[in-house]
Motif scaffolding. Sequence first.
Motif, PDB file in Angstrom:
ATOM      1  N   GLN A  93      -7.971   8.438  -3.019  1.00  0.00           N
ATOM      2  CA  GLN A  93      -7.520   7.658  -4.171  1.00  0.00           C
ATOM      3  C   GLN A  93      -8.400   6.434  -4.377  1.00  0.00           C
ATOM      4  O   GLN A  93      -8.736   6.076  -5.508  1.00  0.00           O
ATOM      5  CB  GLN A  93      -6.063   7.234  -3.988  1.00  0.00           C
ATOM      6  N   LEU A  94      -8.801   5.777  -3.296  1.00  0.00           N
ATOM      7  CA  LEU A  94      -9.651   4.599  -3.421  1.00  0.00           C
ATOM      8  C   LEU A  94     -11.019   4.985  -3.977  1.00  0.00           C
ATOM      9  O   LEU A  94     -11.574   4.264  -4.822  1.00  0.00           O
ATOM     10  CB  LEU A  94      -9.797   3.904  -2.071  1.00  0.00           C
ATOM     11  N   ARG A  95     -11.563   6.093  -3.513  1.00  0.00           N
ATOM     12  CA  ARG A  95     -12.860   6.546  -4.053  1.00  0.00           C
ATOM     13  C   ARG A  95     -12.780   6.740  -5.566  1.00  0.00           C
ATOM     14  O   ARG A  95     -13.659   6.276  -6.304  1.00  0.00           O
ATOM     15  CB  ARG A  95     -13.292   7.850  -3.381  1.00  0.00           C
ATOM     16  N   ALA A  96     -11.737   7.400  -6.038  1.00  0.00           N
ATOM     17  CA  ALA A  96     -11.579   7.631  -7.476  1.00  0.00           C
ATOM     18  C   ALA A  96     -11.464   6.313  -8.226  1.00  0.00           C
ATOM     19  O   ALA A  96     -12.030   6.148  -9.321  1.00  0.00           O
ATOM     20  CB  ALA A  96     -10.354   8.510  -7.733  1.00  0.00           C
ATOM     21  N   SER A  97     -10.761   5.345  -7.641  1.00  0.00           N
ATOM     22  CA  SER A  97     -10.596   4.044  -8.272  1.00  0.00           C
ATOM     23  C   SER A  97     -11.911   3.279  -8.329  1.00  0.00           C
ATOM     24  O   SER A  97     -12.218   2.602  -9.313  1.00  0.00           O
ATOM     25  CB  SER A  97      -9.544   3.241  -7.510  1.00  0.00           C
ATOM     26  N   ILE A  98     -12.716   3.390  -7.275  1.00  0.00           N
ATOM     27  CA  ILE A  98     -14.031   2.737  -7.246  1.00  0.00           C
ATOM     28  C   ILE A  98     -14.929   3.325  -8.336  1.00  0.00           C
ATOM     29  O   ILE A  98     -15.586   2.587  -9.098  1.00  0.00           O
ATOM     30  CB  ILE A  98     -14.683   2.905  -5.863  1.00  0.00           C
ATOM     31  N   ARG A 111     -10.790  -6.199  -5.219  1.00  0.00           N
ATOM     32  CA  ARG A 111     -10.117  -6.168  -3.927  1.00  0.00           C
ATOM     33  C   ARG A 111      -9.407  -4.836  -3.755  1.00  0.00           C
ATOM     34  O   ARG A 111      -9.109  -4.129  -4.731  1.00  0.00           O
ATOM     35  CB  ARG A 111      -9.115  -7.313  -3.808  1.00  0.00           C
ATOM     36  N   MET A 112      -9.142  -4.501  -2.507  1.00  0.00           N
ATOM     37  CA  MET A 112      -8.459  -3.249  -2.194  1.00  0.00           C
ATOM     38  C   MET A 112      -7.499  -3.481  -1.031  1.00  0.00           C
ATOM     39  O   MET A 112      -7.706  -4.391  -0.215  1.00  0.00           O
ATOM     40  CB  MET A 112      -9.477  -2.166  -1.837  1.00  0.00           C
ATOM     41  N   ALA A 113      -6.456  -2.686  -0.965  1.00  0.00           N
ATOM     42  CA  ALA A 113      -5.513  -2.777   0.143  1.00  0.00           C
ATOM     43  C   ALA A 113      -6.132  -2.127   1.377  1.00  0.00           C
ATOM     44  O   ALA A 113      -6.703  -1.042   1.301  1.00  0.00           O
ATOM     45  CB  ALA A 113      -4.202  -2.087  -0.213  1.00  0.00           C
ATOM     46  N   ARG A 114      -6.003  -2.820   2.502  1.00  0.00           N
ATOM     47  CA  ARG A 114      -6.521  -2.285   3.770  1.00  0.00           C
ATOM     48  C   ARG A 114      -5.322  -1.908   4.640  1.00  0.00           C
ATOM     49  O   ARG A 114      -4.465  -2.738   4.926  1.00  0.00           O
ATOM     50  CB  ARG A 114      -7.377  -3.345   4.460  1.00  0.00           C
ATOM     51  N   CYS A 115      -5.269  -0.650   5.006  1.00  0.00           N
ATOM     52  CA  CYS A 115      -4.148  -0.134   5.786  1.00  0.00           C
ATOM     53  C   CYS A 115      -4.597   0.070   7.229  1.00  0.00           C
ATOM     54  O   CYS A 115      -5.550   0.803   7.498  1.00  0.00           O
ATOM     55  CB  CYS A 115      -3.647   1.178   5.190  1.00  0.00           C
ATOM     56  N   ASN A 116      -3.917  -0.584   8.156  1.00  0.00           N
ATOM     57  CA  ASN A 116      -4.311  -0.581   9.559  1.00  0.00           C
ATOM     58  C   ASN A 116      -3.465   0.380  10.387  1.00  0.00           C
ATOM     59  O   ASN A 116      -2.239   0.408  10.268  1.00  0.00           O
ATOM     60  CB  ASN A 116      -4.165  -1.994  10.138  1.00  0.00           C
ATOM     61  N   GLY A 126       4.376  -6.305   6.898  1.00  0.00           N
ATOM     62  CA  GLY A 126       3.969  -7.409   7.760  1.00  0.00           C
ATOM     63  C   GLY A 126       2.520  -7.818   7.592  1.00  0.00           C
ATOM     64  O   GLY A 126       1.950  -7.808   6.498  1.00  0.00           O
ATOM     65  N   GLU A 127       1.895  -8.156   8.719  1.00  0.00           N
ATOM     66  CA  GLU A 127       0.520  -8.629   8.722  1.00  0.00           C
ATOM     67  C   GLU A 127      -0.467  -7.497   8.486  1.00  0.00           C
ATOM     68  O   GLU A 127      -1.614  -7.722   8.078  1.00  0.00           O
ATOM     69  CB  GLU A 127       0.222  -9.287  10.075  1.00  0.00           C
ATOM     70  N   GLY A 128      -0.031  -6.257   8.715  1.00  0.00           N
ATOM     71  CA  GLY A 128      -0.940  -5.125   8.646  1.00  0.00           C
ATOM     72  C   GLY A 128      -1.135  -4.526   7.269  1.00  0.00           C
ATOM     73  O   GLY A 128      -2.003  -3.679   7.083  1.00  0.00           O
ATOM     74  N   TYR A 129      -0.325  -4.929   6.266  1.00  0.00           N
ATOM     75  CA  TYR A 129      -0.437  -4.313   4.945  1.00  0.00           C
ATOM     76  C   TYR A 129       0.199  -5.205   3.889  1.00  0.00           C
ATOM     77  O   TYR A 129       1.233  -5.812   4.165  1.00  0.00           O
ATOM     78  CB  TYR A 129       0.256  -2.940   4.955  1.00  0.00           C
ATOM     79  N   PRO A 130      -0.403  -5.347   2.696  1.00  0.00           N
ATOM     80  CA  PRO A 130      -1.582  -4.619   2.225  1.00  0.00           C
ATOM     81  C   PRO A 130      -2.923  -5.220   2.672  1.00  0.00           C
ATOM     82  O   PRO A 130      -3.962  -4.603   2.425  1.00  0.00           O
ATOM     83  CB  PRO A 130      -1.452  -4.708   0.707  1.00  0.00           C
ATOM     84  N   LEU A 162      -8.112  -2.544  -6.992  1.00  0.00           N
ATOM     85  CA  LEU A 162      -8.321  -1.104  -6.956  1.00  0.00           C
ATOM     86  C   LEU A 162      -7.091  -0.408  -6.392  1.00  0.00           C
ATOM     87  O   LEU A 162      -6.381  -0.962  -5.542  1.00  0.00           O
ATOM     88  CB  LEU A 162      -9.535  -0.773  -6.092  1.00  0.00           C
ATOM     89  N   GLN A 163      -6.864   0.803  -6.834  1.00  0.00           N
ATOM     90  CA  GLN A 163      -5.782   1.624  -6.306  1.00  0.00           C
ATOM     91  C   GLN A 163      -6.288   2.420  -5.098  1.00  0.00           C
ATOM     92  O   GLN A 163      -7.457   2.796  -5.032  1.00  0.00           O
ATOM     93  CB  GLN A 163      -5.273   2.579  -7.379  1.00  0.00           C
TER      94      GLN A 163
END
Length: 256
Positions: A93-98, A111-116, A126-130, A162-163
Amino acid sequence: MSAPPCAPLSVVLIAQDAALQLEECLASAAFADEIVLVDSGSTDATRDIAQRHGARVVAKQWLGFGRQKQFAVEQARHDWVLCLDADERISTQLRASIEHALAAPAAPVYRMARCNRFLGRWLRHGEGYPDWSPRLFDRRSARWSDDPVHEKVLYAVTPGTLQGDLLHESAEDLVRYLDKQNRYTTLAAEQLYERGRSAGAFDLLASPVVRFFKFYVLRLGFLDGLAGLVHIGIGCMSSYLKYAKLIELRRAGKGR
């Protein structure tokens, strides 16, 4: 009707001894017009893996996180850059959004959400998302800070969003994760010391408490189960250690 052409994209990353993590990262970035990997002295198969995926490898002595990442940006052939770490990968999904954003850029920074992933679980609270990260940008409008740790992208615009998620899946076990946090807190304390900051008992006590309340309670970190609790616990400990190390540095400095 054919899709509009995208602005050419360079994916840039820094690495050292990242062979265990690099394959998936580079495979996810294969859609880019080029990939540049700046290597700071790997002794494993990092360079071979990068070259096998068509990346251009540039050797550079370690400068600290911020300066090393900015050096990597400057090696790119194109102005639009996507900055990755070796243990990250781009979701579908992120690739398509980029690609959609680059077809008609509405902002010079995205900016993009980083999922840990931590202890085998994707953290969604919490601290891990988005964990919003401005990683896609036109280098004529943004750059990395010079910070040796906790580096950030500097810009003076409102970023686009970005999605899709940037997936961060470290291959580290808990011992290596703690070792890394210990190094990061040392660098962070040294950075504060160089800026003339000081700390005391209030910082030692308040910083971990505020951090726990903000991320575990207000941002619902408890919904990530035991992994979320361990993650925020280590984060609180890191806040405490950062200030404890700063206190040590200040006292050592006074004794000279």
